[in-house]
Design an enzyme around this catalytic site. Structure first.
Site, short mmCIF file in Angstrom:
data_model
loop_
_atom_site.label_atom_id
_atom_site.label_comp_id
_atom_site.label_asym_id
_atom_site.label_seq_id
_atom_site.Cartn_x
_atom_site.Cartn_y
_atom_site.Cartn_z
N TYR A 142 9.69 110.18 -43.23
CA TYR A 142 10.14 109.56 -44.62
C TYR A 142 10.94 110.66 -45.00
O TYR A 142 11.05 111.81 -45.24
CB TYR A 142 8.74 109.51 -45.61
CG TYR A 142 9.39 108.72 -46.83
CD1 TYR A 142 9.33 109.63 -48.08
CD2 TYR A 142 10.03 107.51 -46.86
CE1 TYR A 142 9.45 108.94 -49.29
CE2 TYR A 142 10.55 107.08 -48.11
CZ TYR A 142 10.16 107.77 -49.58
OH TYR A 142 10.45 107.15 -50.33
N ASP A 237 14.78 117.87 -43.05
CA ASP A 237 14.54 117.51 -44.36
C ASP A 237 13.23 118.13 -44.75
O ASP A 237 12.09 118.10 -44.30
CB ASP A 237 13.82 116.03 -44.13
CG ASP A 237 13.63 115.44 -45.72
OD1 ASP A 237 13.45 114.20 -45.83
OD2 ASP A 237 13.25 116.36 -46.43
N LYS A 270 10.89 119.00 -54.55
CA LYS A 270 9.67 119.28 -54.96
C LYS A 270 9.42 120.80 -55.34
O LYS A 270 9.42 121.10 -56.39
CB LYS A 270 8.44 119.05 -53.74
CG LYS A 270 8.48 117.56 -53.12
CD LYS A 270 7.75 117.13 -52.06
CE LYS A 270 7.74 115.82 -51.63
NZ LYS A 270 7.03 114.85 -52.30
#
Ligand code: KE4
Length: 430
Positions: A142, A237, A270
């Site tokens: 994702y 990612d 994050k």
């Protein structure tokens, strides 16, 4: 009365599904989401004042635990100087320099406000820099909810994807090729057929959106070599793994196994925001200088590099860079992962586990899965019962079997032992 249920019923009247991000609604596991009232260290308290040991940590950002004093002080100080300016600040430069100091693959970095923005921008940059449209992603990974990345695998091997969401036109995903994670032959076949048209590979180096699945060394090496050979860019990612699995992120883990390994672009999020809305993407200078205002690839953001969020992120990175932090975090996380596997053996429920740095995963499978199809062979019903068994015992795990778990510097050995005791009881009650 259950205050969580009262709040959930009320929230559903004002917010779709009662949540601002779908996974929070507990649809996968059933039951009532816990509405967090406050959090401190390794814990949060819900609307009933019930305490939980928190293994989500905001899905990764809270690597120091909630309310770390140095981070709190930095944020409070920043707020007194102003919330947002829409103009450059020194602290954005300090944060950019801090990020670059830990990621040798990056010459330059641009700050944005979410992991979706980071992935979407890196993708547009790769297409703009190469002049190519086709991209490769992998089933189970994702990368945020940008249209071109909301894609599921097509029917055949090297067929182009289909939208996973309503509202995404087929045209938008017609150039997105969805392959099987850890399938070197499939990747080689795709490059053999489309190599000169491929702008990039985008991959989670350790797929935390499949709970915890590592790209094998041969597979990651193939990603790198095929991109180099065909003039495509390798985008890691690392929104979840960045500054979470290692101070140098997952790319440092792979560089220890693959001499000279480097991505061309990296998406981050994050941890680098420390819990505030901040993410980033960065890479080689010649690619990054294709970005506006220097180059033709447009990318922008009102709150990009926000002065309060950068204070939070900078204090977080400085704290985790202190000597010994990652060694202690890795040891504690490994103790949890190994302990879960041992408890499973003890009670006769097969559990496979893995961890890297402060991130861990577990599967109710006797072998670690290597791709999405294998992950989904997990017994979802048993997982859901286990999840609720742990919740009832004050342990908050990810409310979905395809999500990773996170340990913070605030989790103590006693927390790990309490978690393992809860796991033993929850597994026995399955
Ligand atoms: P955000 O836009 O949610 O900040 O980041 C998107 C994203 C991009 N890349 C990776 C590897 C990610 O894991 C994420 C977001 N992760 C999810 C958890 N699996 C966030 C939780 C949620 O969606 O509410």
């Amino acid at each position: 009365m259950d205050q969580n249920q009262i709040l959930f019923d009320r929230s559903k009247r004002a917010i779709p599904g009662g949540v601002n991000s779908p996974v929070r609604a507990f649809k996968a596991v059933g039951g009532t989401p816990r509405f967090v009232k406050r959090a401190q260290g390794a814990y949060f308290w819900d609307a009933n004042d019930q305490r939980y040991i928190d293994y989500i940590g905001s899905w990764g950002p809270m690597i120091l635990g909630h309310g770390h004093p140095e981070v709190l002080a930095a944020v409070q100080e920043a707020m007194t100087q102003g919330f947002s300016f829409g103009a450059p600040t020194e602290r954005e430069v300090e944060l950019a320099e801090a990020i670059l100091s830990h990621l040798p693959s990056m010459d330059m970095v641009r700050l944005v406000s979410s992991g979706t923005e980071a992935g979407m921008s890196a993708l547009r940059l790769a297409r703009g820099a190469t002049g190519r449209n086709k991209i490769i992603k992998f089933e189970g990974c994702y990368h945020g909810h940008a249209d071109a990345l909301l894609v599921k695998a097509g029917s055949g091997l090297a067929t182009f994807g289909h939208p996973t969401s309503a509202g995404v036109p087929a045209d938008v995903v017609k150039d997105t090729l969805v392959l099987t994670y850890n399938d070197v032959a499939g990747l080689e076949a795709a490059f053999a057929e489309f190599g000169s048209e491929i702008a990039c590979i985008m991959i989670e180096p350790i797929a935390g959106n499949m709970n915890f699945v590592r790209a094998s060394i041969p597979f990651m090496k193939a990603c790198r070599d095929l991109c180099t050979r065909h003039g495509a860019l390798l985008i890691l990612d690392e929104v979840m793994t960045g500054f979470r699995v290692d101070l140098g992120s997952a790319q440092a883990v792979y560089a220890r196994e693959i001499p000279g390994f480097e991505p061309d672009l990296t998406a981050l999020g994050k941890v680098i925001g420390g819990g505030m809305p901040l993410a980033a993407f960065g890479g080689k200078r010649d690619v990054m200088e294709q970005l506006a205002p220097l180059g033709p690839v447009y990318q922008a953001g009102t709150l990009s590099g926000n002065p309060v969020a950068t204070a939070c992120g900078l204090a977080t990175i400085r704290a985790i860079a202190k000597p010994g932090f990652f060694e202690a975090l890795s040891q504690r996380t490994r103790a949890l992962a190994d302990g879960l596997r041992e408890v499973g053996q003890e009670v006769g429920v097969p559990i496979s586990t893995d961890s890297q740095g402060g991130m861990f995963g577990f599967f109710l499978l006797d072998q670690l899965p290597h791709n999405y199809g294998q992950v989904m062979q997990s017994n979802g019903e048993a997982f859901n019962r286990f999840f609720h068994g742990m919740l009832d015992r004050g342990v908050y795990l990810a409310p979905a079997l395809y999500e990773a778990g996170f340990v913070s510097g605030a989790h103590t050995q006693a927390d790990i032992e309490q978690t393992l005791q809860a796991a033993k009881e929850a597994l026995q009650a399955l």
